[in-house]
Design an enzyme around this catalytic site. Structure first.
Site, PDB file in Angstrom:
ATOM      1  N   CYS A  28       0.731  -1.257  -0.003  1.00 58.11           N
ATOM      2  CA  CYS A  28      -0.187   0.042  -0.142  1.00 58.11           C
ATOM      3  C   CYS A  28       0.840   1.285   0.141  1.00 58.11           C
ATOM      4  O   CYS A  28       0.508   2.211  -0.734  1.00 58.11           O
ATOM      5  CB  CYS A  28      -0.978   0.073   0.938  1.00 58.11           C
ATOM      6  SG  CYS A  28      -0.065  -0.082   2.835  1.00 58.11           S
ATOM      7  N   HIS A  80      -1.262   0.778   7.542  1.00 56.05           N
ATOM      8  CA  HIS A  80      -2.135   0.799   6.126  1.00 56.05           C
ATOM      9  C   HIS A  80      -1.837   2.262   5.717  1.00 56.05           C
ATOM     10  O   HIS A  80      -1.673   3.074   6.610  1.00 56.05           O
ATOM     11  CB  HIS A  80      -3.468   0.545   6.594  1.00 56.05           C
ATOM     12  CG  HIS A  80      -4.289   0.339   4.965  1.00 56.05           C
ATOM     13  ND1 HIS A  80      -3.777  -0.498   3.918  1.00 56.05           N
ATOM     14  CD2 HIS A  80      -5.462   0.837   4.541  1.00 56.05           C
ATOM     15  CE1 HIS A  80      -4.692  -0.274   2.877  1.00 56.05           C
ATOM     16  NE2 HIS A  80      -5.679   0.693   3.247  1.00 56.05           N
ATOM     17  N   ASP A 110      -8.130   4.919  -1.143  1.00 59.10           N
ATOM     18  CA  ASP A 110      -7.989   3.531  -0.390  1.00 59.10           C
ATOM     19  C   ASP A 110      -7.845   2.609  -1.555  1.00 59.10           C
ATOM     20  O   ASP A 110      -9.057   2.044  -1.822  1.00 59.10           O
ATOM     21  CB  ASP A 110      -8.272   3.433   0.740  1.00 59.10           C
ATOM     22  CG  ASP A 110      -8.126   2.062   1.265  1.00 59.10           C
ATOM     23  OD1 ASP A 110      -7.178   1.535   0.744  1.00 59.10           O
ATOM     24  OD2 ASP A 110      -8.501   1.858   2.476  1.00 59.10           O
TER      25      ASP A 110
END
Length: 225
Positions: A28, A80, A110
């Site tokens: 990520c 994250h 996201d």
């Protein structure tokens, strides 16, 4: 006194997630790095929006997120990373109540959420952290909010955090998840410092680290960061 609103300029609408966005599962921080580079390179985005990269973590590196694509229900990550666009103050009068709340919102991108991409920060918080303060402390999230250009300049990762054979330096990497096909990322200022990786030390939340970037906030404060 009644003021007509039909002639007022509409607040900016968020750009769509680029159709050619690069995505690699479990990376990520790199997915968001490339998205931030895309947005920071576009005048149509920079003129209207302030761009921030947000690392979601906590001192235990056990944060609980809902509505992630990894699985149904709750996912507990060590960290994250998401991106937020906030309207530039010059583009919207915060005292003008003639426009609906969504028009003045910050927007979250996201790659790993089941929620819309992008969605408003308010909806993202409600859908991703529905338990709020009722969640046990060890699973509550803190947000490290970093201006996008700071992240682009200073981030570096050699992907060693994904190497299951880290104790065996002489062995070839055995990645927990296949890495991206492009070369590891090293921002220009990180390269000047000779850094190979500072992902865990400088960006994932850890109060003991000396050289970190951005400000650590509670999730709801991203509305005002």
């Amino acid at each position: 006194m009644y003021m007509p609103t039909s002639g007022l300029p509409r607040p900016p609408r968020p750009p769509a997630l680029p159709c050619d966005s690069v995505y690699t599962r479990c990376y990520c921080e790199e997915n968001i790095y490339l998205l931030a580079a895309n947005f920071e390179g576009r005048n149509d985005v920079k003129d209207r929006w302030e761009t921030f990269v947000i690392f979601i973590s906590n001192p235990r590196k056990t944060v609980a997120l809902w509505n992630q694509t990894a699985r149904e229900g709750i996912v507990v990550w060590d960290y994250h990373v998401i991106l937020v666009l906030r309207p530039r103050p010059a583009k919207i009068d915060r005292m003008d109540r003639s426009h609906d709340e969504e028009d003045a919102a910050s927007w979250v991108y996201d790659f790993d959420t089941q929620l819309p991409r992008p969605c408003t920060a308010k909806d993202y918080i409600a859908g991703t952290f529905p338990s709020g303060d009722e969640l046990p402390t060890e699973y509550q999230s803190l947000f490290r909010v970093i201006p996008a250009q700071t992240y682009l300049d200073n981030f570096a990762s050699d992907r060693s955090h994904m190497n299951a054979r880290r104790p065996l330096a002489e062995a070839l990497p055995q990645y927990v998840s296949p890495p991206p096909e492009y070369a590891p990322i090293c921002g220009p200022l990180a390269k000047q410092k000779g850094l190979k990786t500072n992902l865990m030390d400088s960006f994932v939340h850890d109060a003991r680290r000396a050289e970190t970037y951005g400000s650590v906030l509670a999730p709801f404060l991203i509305f005002y960061a």
